[in-house]
Design a protein around this motif. Structure first.
Motif, PDB file in Angstrom:
ATOM      1  N   ASN A  39       0.867  -1.340  -0.113  1.00  0.00           N
ATOM      2  CA  ASN A  39      -0.454  -0.037  -0.174  1.00  0.00           C
ATOM      3  C   ASN A  39       0.453   1.205   0.245  1.00  0.00           C
ATOM      4  OD1 ASN A  39      -2.496  -1.087   0.138  1.00  0.00           O
ATOM      5  ND2 ASN A  39      -2.358  -1.789   1.716  1.00  0.00           N
ATOM      6  N   VAL A  40       1.997   1.203  -0.693  1.00  0.00           N
ATOM      7  CA  VAL A  40       3.027   3.124  -0.594  1.00  0.00           C
ATOM      8  C   VAL A  40       3.060   2.235  -2.367  1.00  0.00           C
ATOM      9  CG1 VAL A  40       5.045   3.715   0.033  1.00  0.00           C
ATOM     10  CG2 VAL A  40       3.752   1.823   1.752  1.00  0.00           C
ATOM     11  N   LEU A  41       3.131   4.177  -2.420  1.00  0.00           N
ATOM     12  CA  LEU A  41       3.516   4.219  -4.034  1.00  0.00           C
ATOM     13  C   LEU A  41       4.322   5.108  -3.591  1.00  0.00           C
ATOM     14  CD1 LEU A  41      -0.132   5.905  -5.254  1.00  0.00           C
ATOM     15  CD2 LEU A  41       0.331   3.567  -5.040  1.00  0.00           C
ATOM     16  N   PHE A  42       5.843   4.158  -4.146  1.00  0.00           N
ATOM     17  CA  PHE A  42       6.479   4.204  -3.760  1.00  0.00           C
ATOM     18  C   PHE A  42       7.446   5.865  -5.186  1.00  0.00           C
ATOM     19  CE2 PHE A  42       7.760   0.057  -2.008  1.00  0.00           C
ATOM     20  CZ  PHE A  42       8.349   0.869  -0.399  1.00  0.00           C
ATOM     21  N   HIS A  43       6.659   5.987  -6.189  1.00  0.00           N
ATOM     22  CA  HIS A  43       7.032   6.745  -7.098  1.00  0.00           C
ATOM     23  C   HIS A  43       6.838   8.230  -6.353  1.00  0.00           C
ATOM     24  CE1 HIS A  43       3.699   4.836  -8.280  1.00  0.00           C
ATOM     25  NE2 HIS A  43       2.901   6.700  -8.799  1.00  0.00           N
ATOM     26  N   TYR A  44       5.445   8.043  -5.420  1.00  0.00           N
ATOM     27  CA  TYR A  44       5.143   9.574  -4.785  1.00  0.00           C
ATOM     28  C   TYR A  44       5.727  10.084  -3.615  1.00  0.00           C
ATOM     29  CZ  TYR A  44       1.982   9.554  -8.080  1.00  0.00           C
ATOM     30  OH  TYR A  44       0.567  10.087  -9.088  1.00  0.00           O
ATOM     31  N   ALA A  45       6.211   8.685  -2.912  1.00  0.00           N
ATOM     32  CA  ALA A  45       6.445   8.652  -1.442  1.00  0.00           C
ATOM     33  C   ALA A  45       8.315   8.726  -1.199  1.00  0.00           C
ATOM     34  CB  ALA A  45       6.319   7.147  -1.046  1.00  0.00           C
ATOM     35  N   LEU A  46       8.843   8.567  -2.213  1.00  0.00           N
ATOM     36  CA  LEU A  46      10.270   8.971  -1.878  1.00  0.00           C
ATOM     37  C   LEU A  46      10.578   9.998  -2.678  1.00  0.00           C
ATOM     38  CD1 LEU A  46      11.708   5.693  -3.270  1.00  0.00           C
ATOM     39  CD2 LEU A  46      11.521   6.059  -0.844  1.00  0.00           C
ATOM     40  N   PRO A  47       9.976  10.994  -3.316  1.00  0.00           N
ATOM     41  CA  PRO A  47       9.904  12.480  -3.274  1.00  0.00           C
ATOM     42  C   PRO A  47       9.421  13.475  -2.333  1.00  0.00           C
ATOM     43  CG  PRO A  47       9.453  11.833  -5.340  1.00  0.00           C
ATOM     44  CD  PRO A  47       9.249  10.458  -4.258  1.00  0.00           C
ATOM     45  N   MET A  48       8.414  12.607  -1.688  1.00  0.00           N
ATOM     46  CA  MET A  48       7.442  12.992  -1.224  1.00  0.00           C
ATOM     47  C   MET A  48       8.574  13.188   0.421  1.00  0.00           C
ATOM     48  SD  MET A  48       4.303  12.087  -1.321  1.00  0.00           S
ATOM     49  CE  MET A  48       3.211  13.131   0.959  1.00  0.00           C
ATOM     50  N   ALA A  49       9.691  12.289   0.528  1.00  0.00           N
ATOM     51  CA  ALA A  49       9.770  11.555   2.162  1.00  0.00           C
ATOM     52  C   ALA A  49      11.192  12.833   1.786  1.00  0.00           C
ATOM     53  CB  ALA A  49      10.449  10.255   1.845  1.00  0.00           C
TER      54      ALA A  49
END
Length: 178
Positions: A125-135
């Motif tokens: 349930n993690v969308l890494f392509h959004y999550a990593l830049p957000m992080a």
């Protein structure tokens, strides 16, 4: 640290419970709590200005675990306002100023985020392509904010706390009405 440990455990539980409690039930409660915090902070002019932490005994340890656990569960379940709730409670129960409460809240909030990720990553349930830049931008913003907070002090953090809490109140109210 006891607050962070309790927050980690119950954040994982909150993340696991997220599908069982409708957000429509939580939003009004969170909105009221945020409004109470904002009014209390405005009303008590010296709230969070002085850093006179209480000695940590059994009672304070238990209170820290209760705060960490409750806010951790809430963060895993819903999330908005977690940092504000932590700061408010650390000031109210441990006599931190806004600067130290913010720092302590970051430690606890980090553990709640790690616990939630420990649940959500394996479940896909993690969308890494959004999550990593957000992080990455979150870290950059946190470092900038920390630098400014250290330079400007607790009074400045208090003003930001009130501005961000008010913004969150308006956002939640808007979401509820639309």
């Amino acid at each position: 640290m006891p607050a962070a440990v309790a927050a980690f455990v119950l954040s994982f539980a909150g993340a696991a419970a997220v599908s069982h409690i409708p957000k429509a039930v939580l939003r009004p409660m969170v909105l009221v709590l945020l409004m109470v915090m904002a009014v209390y902070t405005l009303w008590k002019k010296d709230f969070g200005k002085l850093h006179k932490p209480v000695a940590i005994g059994r009672r304070e340890m238990a209170m820290g675990m209760l705060i960490g656990g409750a806010i951790g569960f809430y963060d895993g379940l819903f999330g908005p306002g977690t940092g504000s709730f932590l700061m408010f409670l650390f000031i109210r129960f441990f006599a931190f100023d806004f600067l130290h409460a913010s720092a302590a809240a970051k430690v606890v909030n980090l553990t709640t985020n790690v616990a939630a990720l420990a649940f959500f990553i394996p479940s896909g349930n993690v969308l890494f392509h959004y999550a990593l830049p957000m992080a990455a931008f979150n870290v950059a913003g946190a470092m900038t904010g920390t630098y400014i907070a250290m330079k400007k002090g607790a009074g400045f953090v208090r003003v930001l706390f009130l501005l961000l809490t008010t913004s969150l109140i308006l956002k939640l109210a808007y979401d509820m009405l639309h």
